[in-house]
Scaffold this active site. Structure first.
Site, mmCIF file in Angstrom:
data_model
loop_
_atom_site.group_PDB
_atom_site.id
_atom_site.type_symbol
_atom_site.label_atom_id
_atom_site.label_comp_id
_atom_site.label_asym_id
_atom_site.label_seq_id
_atom_site.Cartn_x
_atom_site.Cartn_y
_atom_site.Cartn_z
ATOM 1 C CG ASP A 201 -1.636 1.239 1.478
ATOM 2 O OD1 ASP A 201 -2.339 1.658 0.537
ATOM 3 O OD2 ASP A 201 -1.514 1.838 2.565
ATOM 4 C CG ASP B 180 -1.652 7.709 0.023
ATOM 5 O OD1 ASP B 180 -0.711 8.505 -0.094
ATOM 6 O OD2 ASP B 180 -2.450 7.444 -0.897
ATOM 7 N NE ARG C 151 -10.431 10.501 1.884
ATOM 8 C CZ ARG C 151 -9.225 10.027 1.522
ATOM 9 N NH1 ARG C 151 -8.247 10.861 1.250
ATOM 10 N NH2 ARG C 151 -9.012 8.740 1.468
ATOM 11 C CE LYS D 79 -5.029 15.072 -2.854
ATOM 12 N NZ LYS D 79 -4.789 13.664 -3.187
ATOM 13 C CB THR E 269 -2.974 7.322 -4.000
ATOM 14 O OG1 THR E 269 -2.982 8.718 -3.779
ATOM 15 C CG2 THR E 269 -1.725 6.936 -4.748
HETATM 16 C C1 XBP Z 1 -5.237 6.217 0.486
HETATM 17 C C2 XBP Z 1 -6.380 6.932 -0.061
HETATM 18 C C3 XBP Z 1 -6.195 7.928 -1.125
HETATM 19 C C4 XBP Z 1 -5.494 9.189 -0.653
HETATM 20 C C5 XBP Z 1 -5.775 10.322 -1.598
HETATM 21 O O1 XBP Z 1 -4.729 5.350 -0.491
HETATM 22 O O2 XBP Z 1 -7.483 6.676 0.335
HETATM 23 O O3 XBP Z 1 -7.481 8.279 -1.552
HETATM 24 O O4 XBP Z 1 -5.967 9.593 0.613
HETATM 25 O O5 XBP Z 1 -5.396 9.988 -2.876
HETATM 26 P P1 XBP Z 1 -3.825 4.026 -0.121
HETATM 27 P P2 XBP Z 1 -6.161 10.553 -4.168
HETATM 28 O O6 XBP Z 1 -3.744 3.902 1.362
HETATM 29 O O7 XBP Z 1 -4.568 2.885 -0.784
HETATM 30 O O8 XBP Z 1 -2.479 4.274 -0.746
HETATM 31 O O9 XBP Z 1 -6.635 11.948 -3.821
HETATM 32 O O10 XBP Z 1 -5.107 10.560 -5.226
HETATM 33 O O11 XBP Z 1 -7.295 9.626 -4.445
HETATM 34 MG MG MG Z 2 -3.017 3.245 3.219
#
Ligand code: XBP
Ligand code: MG
Length: 251
Positions: A10, A12, A57, A82, A121
């Site tokens: 993963d 983020d 979101r 963003k 993401t």
């Molecule tokens: C985490 C998410 C993403 C980011 C924002 O992704 O939920 O939506 O918060 O990214 P992961 P975007 O933990 O699966 O990496 O604004 O680019 O969608």
């Molecule tokens: Mg994550």
């Protein structure tokens, strides 16, 4: 009992703590620039993280009355701005990798384990993190970068993990996921993967019941021992090494 052949990461919250000082800040920059009065503070953003995907979101916040109604095109436009702001924040080098991430990536790569990314993401946001926080050589070292809208259903659906495994031609029983959140864990579990979780401030109270290891971080030899929040395979560890992931697969 199966051999570890592939690790899917993963992004983020797992590779780096990108949410509070990266994504959240970038959303607020895009809102202010577009004349919206909405600002997502740290606790509010924690609530909004229940929904994965940036466009989703924003829609979730609209649906619960946090922002005024707008057509999808406007949401997509806000989200595109963003992403540009997020890329700039990442290019400033302000989001380091989490402890132990580079070490474990290097160890697994050297051992010939197939490495990939499975994230909700946006691809260009992922690219920025790889280029500025990890290093450009990782564009080649990751065998697949599965990200964003490439699958219609984001985590907690299993689709992004299933997609990555299909691309790589690996089986779930030989693949392990590294995650940080309940939605991520559910996604990996639904894809029938074993899963190691490294929690962070936003996810430490999440439910990871059934995960194969839950720790405060991957850790480093020279740091304090990692906190073991759940250790069903009874691993004896100070920090998470490849041998521990291999032991989980064999158990
Ligand atoms: C985490 C998410 C993403 C980011 C924002 O992704 O939920 O939506 O918060 O990214 P992961 P975007 O933990 O699966 O990496 O604004 O680019 O969608
Ligand atoms: Mg994550």
């Amino acid at each position: 009992m199966a051999e570890l052949q592939c690790i899917l990461w993963d992004v983020d919250g797992t590779l780096a703590d990108t949410e509070r000082d990266g994504h959240r800040v970038a959303f607020n920059m895009a809102f202010a620039e577009a004349g919206h009065t909405r600002e997502w503070d740290v606790p509010t953003y924690g609530e909004l993280l229940a929904v994965t995907g940036g466009k989703e979101r924003i829609q979730f916040d609209i649906d619960r009355g946090g922002m005024h109604e707008m057509p999808f095109e406007e949401i997509a436009g806000l989200h595109a701005r963003k992403t540009t702001h997020y890329q700039s924040l990442i290019a400033e080098g302000r989001i380091p990798l989490r402890p132990g991430v580079r070490r474990l990536l290097e160890e697994a790569y050297a051992a010939g384990i197939t490495l990939g990314v499975s994230t909700t993401t946006t691809p260009s946001a992922l690219d920025a993190l790889i280029e500025h926080s990890l290093g450009k050589e990782w564009f080649d070292r990751f065998a697949v970068l599965a990200a964003g809208d490439i699958v219609p259903a984001k985590k907690p659906a299993p689709d992004i993990y299933t997609y990555a495994m299909d691309q790589l031609g690996v089986k779930p029983e030989n693949t392990l996921a590294l995650e940080d959140s309940e939605n991520g864990w559910k996604s990996a579990h639904a894809a029938k993967l074993k899963c190691v979780v490294t929690v962070n401030d936003y996810t430490k109270a999440h439910d990871f019941d059934g995960a194969d290891l839950v720790v405060s971080e991957l850790g480093e030899a020279e740091r304090d021992a990692v906190e073991l929040l759940s250790n069903p395979h009874n691993l004896n560890l100070h920090h998470v090494e490849l041998s521990h992931l291999q032991a989980i697969m064999k158990d």
